[in-house]
Design a protein around this motif. Sequence first.
Motif, PDB file in Angstrom:
ATOM      1  N   LYS A  50       3.854   0.347   9.053  1.00 38.52           N
ATOM      2  CA  LYS A  50       4.934   1.286   8.443  1.00 38.52           C
ATOM      3  C   LYS A  50       6.132   1.181  10.022  1.00 38.52           C
ATOM      4  O   LYS A  50       5.848   2.027  10.239  1.00 38.52           O
ATOM      5  N   GLU A  51       6.658   0.736   9.207  1.00 41.28           N
ATOM      6  CA  GLU A  51       8.077   1.168  10.611  1.00 41.28           C
ATOM      7  C   GLU A  51       9.589   2.388  10.143  1.00 41.28           C
ATOM      8  O   GLU A  51       9.510   1.999   8.458  1.00 41.28           O
ATOM      9  N   PRO A  52      10.129   2.855  10.456  1.00 36.57           N
ATOM     10  CA  PRO A  52      10.984   3.312  10.429  1.00 36.57           C
ATOM     11  C   PRO A  52      11.599   2.453   9.821  1.00 36.57           C
ATOM     12  O   PRO A  52      12.411   1.241   9.513  1.00 36.57           O
ATOM     13  N   GLY A  84       9.212  -0.767   4.080  1.00 39.76           N
ATOM     14  CA  GLY A  84       8.146  -0.781   3.714  1.00 39.76           C
ATOM     15  C   GLY A  84       6.789  -0.049   4.145  1.00 39.76           C
ATOM     16  O   GLY A  84       6.939  -1.124   5.180  1.00 39.76           O
ATOM     17  N   TYR A  85       5.590  -0.732   3.688  1.00 43.82           N
ATOM     18  CA  TYR A  85       4.551  -0.315   3.789  1.00 43.82           C
ATOM     19  C   TYR A  85       3.463  -1.716   3.851  1.00 43.82           C
ATOM     20  O   TYR A  85       4.450  -2.897   2.731  1.00 43.82           O
ATOM     21  N   GLY A  86       3.377  -2.248   4.697  1.00 43.82           N
ATOM     22  CA  GLY A  86       2.983  -4.110   4.987  1.00 43.82           C
ATOM     23  C   GLY A  86       1.376  -3.616   5.703  1.00 43.82           C
ATOM     24  O   GLY A  86       0.798  -2.788   6.585  1.00 43.82           O
ATOM     25  N   ARG A 128      -4.086  -2.041  15.705  1.00 51.63           N
ATOM     26  CA  ARG A 128      -4.682  -1.155  15.314  1.00 51.63           C
ATOM     27  C   ARG A 128      -3.788   0.313  15.476  1.00 51.63           C
ATOM     28  O   ARG A 128      -3.605   1.645  15.368  1.00 51.63           O
ATOM     29  N   GLN A 129      -3.425   0.533  17.221  1.00 51.09           N
ATOM     30  CA  GLN A 129      -2.896   1.306  17.783  1.00 51.09           C
ATOM     31  C   GLN A 129      -0.988   1.405  17.082  1.00 51.09           C
ATOM     32  O   GLN A 129      -1.247   2.711  16.683  1.00 51.09           O
ATOM     33  N   GLN A 130      -0.775   0.837  15.473  1.00 55.98           N
ATOM     34  CA  GLN A 130       0.438   1.267  15.493  1.00 55.98           C
ATOM     35  C   GLN A 130       0.376   1.184  14.221  1.00 55.98           C
ATOM     36  O   GLN A 130       1.226   1.173  13.678  1.00 55.98           O
ATOM     37  N   ALA A 131      -0.974   0.830  13.193  1.00 53.14           N
ATOM     38  CA  ALA A 131      -1.367   1.024  12.255  1.00 53.14           C
ATOM     39  C   ALA A 131      -2.556   2.110  11.935  1.00 53.14           C
ATOM     40  O   ALA A 131      -3.066   3.038  12.655  1.00 53.14           O
ATOM     41  N   VAL A 132      -2.491   1.913  10.826  1.00 55.39           N
ATOM     42  CA  VAL A 132      -4.023   3.094   9.513  1.00 55.39           C
ATOM     43  C   VAL A 132      -5.023   1.979   9.365  1.00 55.39           C
ATOM     44  O   VAL A 132      -4.019   1.178   9.004  1.00 55.39           O
TER      45      VAL A 132
END
Length: 95
Positions: free
Chosen positions: A12-14, A17-19, A76-80
């Motif tokens: 999710k970037e500001p 949407g969600y990817g 995964r460092q920038q993800a959930v």
Amino acid sequence: MAVRHFIALIHKEPESGYGISFPDVPGVIAVANTLEDALAEAEIALGFAFEDWVGDLPAPRTLDDLMMDPEFVEARQQAVVAAIRPAEPVSEAAQ
């Protein structure tokens, strides 16, 4: 198809949407404006991908196995991280 959960990365970037992507199923993604919609779309995307899959379905790796993969660790460092089960293919749901 046997029930399997696939590890997913939710991004999710500001102002976007969600990817959702799947390290064990390259090319299968889902995008939506809300997290709930993205999760639902990810289940459907997996189901559709597997409905027409040629050959053996990919075997999902465990989270422990993925944590030993440097590409996954970096991604995964920038993800959930989540576990997602494929939706029942349309052909099976109609039966």
